[in-house]
Design an enzyme around this catalytic site. Structure first.
Site, PDB file in Angstrom:
ATOM      1  N   HIS A  83       7.236  -6.730 -14.140  1.00 46.52           N
ATOM      2  CA  HIS A  83       6.417  -7.264 -12.631  1.00 46.52           C
ATOM      3  C   HIS A  83       5.620  -7.145 -13.785  1.00 46.52           C
ATOM      4  CE1 HIS A  83       4.023  -4.573 -10.363  1.00 46.52           C
ATOM      5  NE2 HIS A  83       3.656  -4.100 -11.025  1.00 46.52           N
ATOM      6  N   GLU A 112      -7.604   4.740  11.278  1.00 51.22           N
ATOM      7  CA  GLU A 112      -8.928   4.874  10.866  1.00 51.22           C
ATOM      8  C   GLU A 112      -9.014   2.936   9.589  1.00 51.22           C
ATOM      9  OE1 GLU A 112      -7.968   7.467  11.555  1.00 51.22           O
ATOM     10  OE2 GLU A 112      -9.131   8.090  13.003  1.00 51.22           O
ATOM     11  N   HIS A 167     -13.806  19.836  10.778  1.00 49.88           N
ATOM     12  CA  HIS A 167     -14.298  18.608  11.156  1.00 49.88           C
ATOM     13  C   HIS A 167     -15.446  17.846  11.369  1.00 49.88           C
ATOM     14  CE1 HIS A 167     -10.934  18.443  14.060  1.00 49.88           C
ATOM     15  NE2 HIS A 167     -11.033  17.753  14.876  1.00 49.88           N
ATOM     16  N   HIS A 212       0.388 -10.071 -14.434  1.00 49.17           N
ATOM     17  CA  HIS A 212       2.107  -9.847 -14.111  1.00 49.17           C
ATOM     18  C   HIS A 212       2.517 -10.863 -13.575  1.00 49.17           C
ATOM     19  CE1 HIS A 212      -0.988  -6.239 -12.903  1.00 49.17           C
ATOM     20  NE2 HIS A 212       0.099  -5.555 -12.417  1.00 49.17           N
TER      21      HIS A 212
HETATM   22  C1  LIG Z   1      -3.393   1.914  -3.347  1.00 51.98           C
HETATM   23  C2  LIG Z   1      -2.217   1.140  -4.655  1.00 51.98           C
HETATM   24  N1  LIG Z   1      -1.915   2.081  -5.613  1.00 51.98           N
HETATM   25  C3  LIG Z   1      -1.029   1.956  -6.850  1.00 51.98           C
HETATM   26  C4  LIG Z   1      -1.282   0.561  -7.194  1.00 51.98           C
HETATM   27  C5  LIG Z   1      -0.602   0.156  -8.279  1.00 51.98           C
HETATM   28  N2  LIG Z   1       0.109  -1.150  -8.291  1.00 51.98           N
HETATM   29  C6  LIG Z   1       0.145  -1.953  -8.637  1.00 51.98           C
HETATM   30  S1  LIG Z   1       1.401  -3.051  -8.235  1.00 51.98           S
HETATM   31  C7  LIG Z   1       2.202  -1.742  -7.909  1.00 51.98           C
HETATM   32  C8  LIG Z   1       4.179  -1.956  -7.629  1.00 51.98           C
HETATM   33  C9  LIG Z   1       3.952  -2.847  -6.491  1.00 51.98           C
HETATM   34  O1  LIG Z   1       5.501  -2.989  -6.172  1.00 51.98           O
HETATM   35  P1  LIG Z   1       5.782  -4.499  -5.076  1.00 51.98           P
HETATM   36  O2  LIG Z   1       4.879  -4.434  -3.987  1.00 51.98           O
HETATM   37  O3  LIG Z   1       7.457  -4.950  -4.978  1.00 51.98           O
HETATM   38  O4  LIG Z   1       5.450  -5.964  -6.036  1.00 51.98           O
HETATM   39  P2  LIG Z   1       6.110  -5.955  -6.967  1.00 51.98           P
HETATM   40  O5  LIG Z   1       6.946  -5.171  -8.110  1.00 51.98           O
HETATM   41  O6  LIG Z   1       7.061  -7.238  -6.586  1.00 51.98           O
HETATM   42  O7  LIG Z   1       4.981  -7.166  -7.708  1.00 51.98           O
HETATM   43  C10 LIG Z   1       1.607  -0.756  -8.229  1.00 51.98           C
HETATM   44  C11 LIG Z   1       2.521   0.843  -7.543  1.00 51.98           C
HETATM   45  C12 LIG Z   1      -2.414  -0.598  -6.361  1.00 51.98           C
HETATM   46  N3  LIG Z   1      -2.673  -2.000  -6.665  1.00 51.98           N
HETATM   47  N4  LIG Z   1      -2.736  -0.091  -5.126  1.00 51.98           N
END
Ligand SMILES: Cc1ncc(C[n+]2csc(CCOP(=O)(O)OP(=O)(O)O)c2C)c(N)n1
Length: 635
Positions: free
Chosen positions: A257, A394, A456, A25
């Site tokens: 990204h 939680e 539950h 990334h």
């Molecule tokens: C719980 C979770 N869901 C999905 C992902 C997959 N994922 C990694 S980065 C991302 C997008 C994040 O966007 P942002 O925080 O704006 O990061 P940027 O595009 O600025 O790098 C996703 C959906 C993850 N790592 N964790």
């Protein structure tokens, strides 16, 4: 000028890393580079002693920004080398795809599942407040560091961030600074596609100090951090940034990204910034010298702190710190049990005994302490005292406890109904994956919950957590097994343990529990000439004993093996297993899904459906968990 060159150096290191790995990334690291440079000027840490207690904590909630993270730890002098950056994302490298605690020096906590890092940062800030409350005085502060967290749009979209930031605001965690990389880009494109809430107002209403800045303006970043450090609330700095800033044509694009920028784009970007496009993984000496100041200044900061400790006007402060850092388990006065009792009750007594003897042992429940029996009596309320009121949150609770455990002198527990462990599973997984010693108290462990009904009543949960590597699920059959469970769990410094306890009373086992309970399972009742072994855990051990008597009436002789910890039992060698499982026929009984018992058993008497709403006794009848029903099934 210098700051710009430093930031661009980070940008191109990250871009080169992703390009070399052909995976990763580049966008977030490049967008955050300017913030990282200014943060470097504020961060108090010692690269030569990453475990210095009073260091600032830094959490990267967007764990995908590893290009930035490893660049920084290389530049600061944590022992990473350029060769490690070149091995980004490769097998056995020090630079895996997402930052892993314990794998790369300096990483405070494993992140990657979005949102968790924010809750972890709240956990570090809470831990710091608790240790500070034990050790600081008006005259001298032992603990006075900050906790920084970098997050992105994705972290703030996750519900976990809402829970965690709500707790932070409520507890007025003025040591917490969250820097939001607001680039309005996620994987699928613009955040316009998925979110339209006003983040500023959201954090305002949660009791935070909120600032909004240009995340590429060094002076604005600096001023914002200075203000955040002196705020009496947790601080959010909304930093408006461009993803992949400095990449030229991919600046601001979601295509930057999670994919390499391409050699051509990187070369053009380097040229535009005045860097040599031919040089990869290049850091100029002046840039290196600036970043490596961290070594000198970190060493100095820690020395000053040690000096401060020596000069402490109050001996008690030093003693309190010492007691926190060196828990003495021999001081625990383990309770003994002599009557039928629910294991949630026995567990509550044990927990109180541990809390009384161990200064760093703190925790709380997600609003269920009266039911979970987790109140630590006469031990006060967090931050000074031990009882934390997590509220009905939680996921945040367990993520906070993960960070508290890694903070240093704290041993945290979290509690809820077993069925709602679903809400914190991602944090339990991180605890297991990274070897965090969190204690999970999960009561109301089966259809024995009764009248509250199937919503539950946990069914698949024992199987789910037994399937988790490095996670130890204890389901004691009585108070004595419960004591052994805690004795073993306290010693397991690199593993989380769960205590799965009954709501209903359970009889005391007929003989004092043998030391072999610590092996996860043991031969509880042996009958000469036995042809069947019944294996069970928790409330079903009593049932197995009664089934044994029923079968005896029919002339069938039975052994009973109690298995308080399935995960430990499967670690035992064949000789031990053969010494407790002596018959050809083996039957397991568990009022849950129970399919993992086929590892030992020919037949498993378990739940094939969800439960129902009725008094517990009627449910055990309905689902066939009675001595008569089982005996009839077996003979
Ligand atoms: C719980 C979770 N869901 C999905 C992902 C997959 N994922 C990694 S980065 C991302 C997008 C994040 O966007 P942002 O925080 O704006 O990061 P940027 O595009 O600025 O790098 C996703 C959906 C993850 N790592 N964790």
């Amino acid at each position: 000028m210098m700051r710009q060159k430093m930031a661009d150096s980070i940008r191109f290191l990250a871009a080169d890393m992703v390009q070399a790995a052909n995976s990763g990334h580049p966008g977030a690291p490049m967008g955050l580079a300017d913030i990282a440079v200014v943060l470097s000027e504020h961060l108090s840490h010692n690269p030569k002693n990453p475990s210095w207690l009073n260091r600032d904590r830094l959490v990267f909630s967007g764990g995908h920004a590893t290009g930035l993270i490893y660049s920084l730890y290389y530049l600061w002098g944590y022992g990473l080398e350029l060769d490690d950056l070149k091995q980004f994302r490769q097998l056995d490298s020090k630079t895996p795809g997402h930052p892993e605690y314990g794998h790369t020096e300096g990483i405070e906590i494993t992140t990657g599942p979005l949102g968790q890092g924010i809750a972890n940062a709240v956990g570090f800030a809470m831990a710091s407040k608790h240790v500070g409350a034990q050790t600081n005085s008006e005259m001298a502060k032992v603990i006075d560091h900050s906790v920084y967290c970098l997050c992105g749009d994705g972290d703030l979209e996750e519900g976990l961030s809402y829970e965690a930031c709500s707790i932070a605001g409520h507890n007025k965690l003025d040591n917490l600074i969250l820097i939001y990389d607001s680039n309005n880009i996620t994987i699928e494109g613009s955040t316009d596609l998925s979110i339209s809430e006003n983040i500023h107002k959201r954090f305002d209403s949660q009791g935070w100090d909120v600032q909004e800045i240009d995340g590429h303006n060094f002076d604005e970043i600096d001023a914002a951090i200075i203000r955040a450090k002196s705020s009496d609330k947790p601080s959010l700095i909304i930093a408006n940034t461009l993803i992949a800033k400095g990449s030229g044509e991919l600046e601001g694009s979601h295509h930057a990204h999670g994919a390499p920028l391409g050699e051509e784009v990187i070369a053009k970007a380097k040229t535009a910034a005045g860097f040599d496009p031919e040089k990869k993984f290049f850091v100029d000496v002046d840039v290196m010298a600036r970043f490596r100041c961290a070594i000198e200044s970190g060493d100095l900061s820690e020395r000053e702190w040690i000096h401060r400790l020596k000069e402490l006007p109050l001996m008690e402060q030093n003693e309190a710190l010492d007691a926190l850092q060196n828990p003495d388990f021999s001081r625990i006065q383990w309770p003994t049990f002599d009557k039928a009792e629910a294991t949630r009750g026995t567990n509550g007594k044990i927990l109180n005994a541990v809390a009384k003897a161990i200064p760093g042992f703190i925790g709380g429940s997600a609003d269920l302490s009266p039911s979970n029996k987790t109140e630590m009596k006469n031990m006060g309320v967090y931050p000074k005292g031990k009882n934390i009121y997590f509220g009905i949150r939680e996921h945040a609770m367990a993520s906070i406890c993960n960070a508290m455990a890694l903070y240093g002198p704290i041993m945290p527990f979290s509690a809820t109904f077993f069925v709602f462990s679903d809400y914190l599973k991602p944090a339990a997984r991180i605890a297991a994956l990274t070897g965090i010693q969190q204690f999970f108290v999960w009561t109301h462990d089966s259809i024995g919950v009764g009248e509250d009904g199937p919503t539950h009543q946990p069914i698949e949960h024992l199987s789910q957590f037994r399937a988790l590597p490095n996670f130890y699920v204890w389901r004691p059959a009585d108070g004595n097994e419960n004591v052994v469970a805690w004795q073993v769990a306290l010693e397991m410094k690199r593993s989380p343990s769960a205590f799965v306890c009954s709501r209903q009373n359970l009889s005391l086992l007929p003989k004092a529990v043998s030391g072999n309970a610590a092996k996860g399972g043991y031969l509880l009742e042996e009958t000469s000439g036995a042809t069947i072994t019944l294996m069970a855990s928790g409330s079903e051990v009593e049932l197995a004993m009664n089934t044994k008597s029923k079968l005896a009436e029919k002339g069938v002789k039975v052994n009973v093996v109690s298995v308080p910890c399935f995960d430990l039992l499967i670690e035992q060698d064949k000789a031990y297993l053969d010494s407790i499982i002596k018959t050809d026929k083996v039957v397991a009984i568990e009022a849950a899904r129970g399919l993992e018992w086929y590892r030992f058993a020919d037949e498993v008497i378990c739940m094939d459906t969800f439960g129902a709403s009725a008094p517990a006794g009627q449910l055990f009848d309905k689902f066939g968990f009675t001595p008569e029903a089982i005996a009839n099934k077996l003979v």
